[in-house]
Scaffold this active site. Structure first.
Site, PDB file in Angstrom:
ATOM      1  N   GLN A 213       1.035  -1.095   0.054  1.00  0.00           N
ATOM      2  CA  GLN A 213       0.318   0.459  -0.163  1.00  0.00           C
ATOM      3  C   GLN A 213       1.276   1.164   0.531  1.00  0.00           C
ATOM      4  O   GLN A 213       0.222   2.098  -0.472  1.00  0.00           O
ATOM      5  CB  GLN A 213      -0.623   0.021   0.982  1.00  0.00           C
ATOM      6  CG  GLN A 213      -2.149   0.727   0.912  1.00  0.00           C
ATOM      7  CD  GLN A 213      -3.261   0.851  -0.037  1.00  0.00           C
ATOM      8  OE1 GLN A 213      -3.233  -0.206  -0.637  1.00  0.00           O
ATOM      9  NE2 GLN A 213      -3.184   1.791  -0.971  1.00  0.00           N
ATOM     10  N   ALA A 234      -4.638   5.153  -0.843  1.00  0.00           N
ATOM     11  CA  ALA A 234      -5.605   5.439   0.343  1.00  0.00           C
ATOM     12  C   ALA A 234      -3.237   5.275   1.113  1.00  0.00           C
ATOM     13  O   ALA A 234      -2.788   4.391   0.650  1.00  0.00           O
ATOM     14  CB  ALA A 234      -6.076   4.523   0.982  1.00  0.00           C
ATOM     15  N   HIS A 241      -8.605  -2.273   1.692  1.00  0.00           N
ATOM     16  CA  HIS A 241      -7.829  -3.359   1.140  1.00  0.00           C
ATOM     17  C   HIS A 241      -6.566  -3.935   2.265  1.00  0.00           C
ATOM     18  O   HIS A 241      -6.317  -5.596   2.357  1.00  0.00           O
ATOM     19  CB  HIS A 241      -6.234  -3.153   0.326  1.00  0.00           C
ATOM     20  CG  HIS A 241      -7.507  -2.907  -1.583  1.00  0.00           C
ATOM     21  ND1 HIS A 241      -7.973  -3.840  -1.785  1.00  0.00           N
ATOM     22  CD2 HIS A 241      -7.864  -1.517  -1.636  1.00  0.00           C
ATOM     23  CE1 HIS A 241      -8.586  -3.106  -2.774  1.00  0.00           C
ATOM     24  NE2 HIS A 241      -8.190  -1.817  -2.663  1.00  0.00           N
ATOM     25  N   GLU A 296     -15.475   5.389  -7.383  1.00  0.00           N
ATOM     26  CA  GLU A 296     -14.575   3.772  -7.250  1.00  0.00           C
ATOM     27  C   GLU A 296     -16.172   2.839  -7.691  1.00  0.00           C
ATOM     28  O   GLU A 296     -16.334   2.326  -7.072  1.00  0.00           O
ATOM     29  CB  GLU A 296     -13.733   3.958  -6.553  1.00  0.00           C
ATOM     30  CG  GLU A 296     -12.460   4.312  -6.785  1.00  0.00           C
ATOM     31  CD  GLU A 296     -11.306   4.422  -5.392  1.00  0.00           C
ATOM     32  OE1 GLU A 296     -11.623   3.161  -5.095  1.00  0.00           O
ATOM     33  OE2 GLU A 296     -10.622   4.779  -5.569  1.00  0.00           O
ATOM     34  N   HIS A 299     -14.594  -0.600  -6.576  1.00  0.00           N
ATOM     35  CA  HIS A 299     -14.346  -1.335  -5.202  1.00  0.00           C
ATOM     36  C   HIS A 299     -15.491  -1.417  -4.528  1.00  0.00           C
ATOM     37  O   HIS A 299     -16.202  -0.575  -3.825  1.00  0.00           O
ATOM     38  CB  HIS A 299     -13.337   0.501  -4.473  1.00  0.00           C
ATOM     39  CG  HIS A 299     -13.490  -0.140  -3.125  1.00  0.00           C
ATOM     40  ND1 HIS A 299     -12.019  -0.197  -3.091  1.00  0.00           N
ATOM     41  CD2 HIS A 299     -13.627   0.148  -1.737  1.00  0.00           C
ATOM     42  CE1 HIS A 299     -11.409  -0.475  -1.695  1.00  0.00           C
ATOM     43  NE2 HIS A 299     -12.737   0.118  -1.339  1.00  0.00           N
TER      44      HIS A 299
END
Length: 332
Positions: A213, A234, A241, A296, A299
């Protein structure tokens, strides 16, 4: 002469016998008719008597039921057993649509936040780019309930660095892993979507480590600038995630995330049916100022069927549900 007389007598005798026979036949017919009439009247009288008795009994029962002060007659030495009044039968309910069998929610879903109890998160000291906060300028609060599938994770609430979720290899993916609860729902939703649309859903991205990430955020800044990164990526520990409960999805015919997914038959189906399997569209187009990210359509977040249904019915995001809505300064 004697023979002629004898013949006349025979004729008279025959005639008399014929008349007598006719009289007897007529008499028999009359008697039969009288007997049949008698039996018919008797049967009618019996039926009428039975009907009157039934009406009398029904009337007596009705009167006894309608009279609240009527007391039952008691037999000396015998205590009557009270008879409970029958409960009224409820009206028949419509047969519900069968729901998919999913893993139970580990923790009970919290009570939705009342609007009056919503706490707006201060923007003091936060850098903003086109209305999106820079997560590097936010001191996030570490959550203590990472095993709760309904936990809120965003720029303001972070996952502890030592969190290690229980993961399984997800079907219809390129070696992507997700939490076991989400995996069961993913299998069911994928099968239902294929049945209804003919398209097979594909998991482009599931669980990410903190290191992955962090690398994505750095790459986004380097390739497209800080404003782009703050609206779409993020920081490590602040991504769903990292929980293993976020799924970036597409279909097997493309296998890449795309904003056009929302207009595909599979994308339209997922928006309408995701709640039945415990998923929510995490970043809707009309809630960007609340979620902190752009729209999104790929997502989705697993929160369990209970909370997914509540959020869908109320039109809420997780931030609104928990009463944690950030303040976006004017002109930011």
């Amino acid at each position: 002469m004697k023979k002629s007389k004898r013949l006349r007598q025979l004729k008279i005798l025959k005639k008399s016998r014929f008349i007598l026979c006719m009289i007897l036949t007529a008499a028999a017919a009359v008697l039969m008719t009288v007997w049949l009439l008698h039996m018919s009247l008797l049967s009618s009288a019996v039926s009428q008597a039975d009907h009157s008795a039934d009406l009398s009994g029904s009337s007596a029962e009705s009167s006894a039921a309608d009279s609240p002060t009527a007391a039952p007659s008691l037999t000396r030495g015998v205590i009557p057993t009270p008879t409970a009044a029958p409960s009224p039968s409820p009206p028949p309910s419509p047969t519900p649509t069968p729901s998919p069998t999913l893993s139970p929610t580990p923790s009970p879903a919290p009570t939705p936040a009342d609007i009056s109890e919503t706490v707006q998160i201060s923007s003091d000291g936060i850098a903003w780019y086109n209305g999106f906060a820079d997560p590097r300028t936010i001191t996030a609060e570490a959550v203590g309930s990472t095993e709760d599938i309904t936990v809120l994770i965003n720029k303001y609430f972070a996952i502890p660095a030592d969190y290690a979720p229980d993961l399984v290899l997800a079907g219809s993916s390129n070696t992507q892993y997700i939490r076991t609860e989400a995996d069961d729902a993913w299998d069911l939703m994928r099968a239902a979507c294929e049945t209804d649309t003919g398209y097979v859903l594909y998991l482009c991205s599931g669980y990410r480590t903190f290191e992955n990430q962090a690398a994505l955020f750095t790459k986004s800044i380097r390739d497209k600038g800080i404003a782009h990164a703050c609206s779409r990526n993020a920081l490590e520990g602040r991504s769903e995630h990292n929980l293993g409960l976020a799924l970036d999805i597409s279909t097997t015919d493309t296998r890449v995330i795309s904003s056009g997914f929302a207009e595909t038959p599979a994308g339209i189906w997922v928006v309408a049916h995701c709640l039945e399997y415990g998923f929510i569209l995490r970043y809707p187009s009309d809630k960007t100022a609340i979620t902190g990210y752009v729209y999104e359509p790929w997502h989705y977040r697993y929160v369990g069927t209970d909370l997914a249904g509540i959020l869908f019915a109320a039109g809420q995001t997780l931030e609104e549900y928990y009463g944690k809505v950030p303040v976006v300064p004017e002109g930011s």
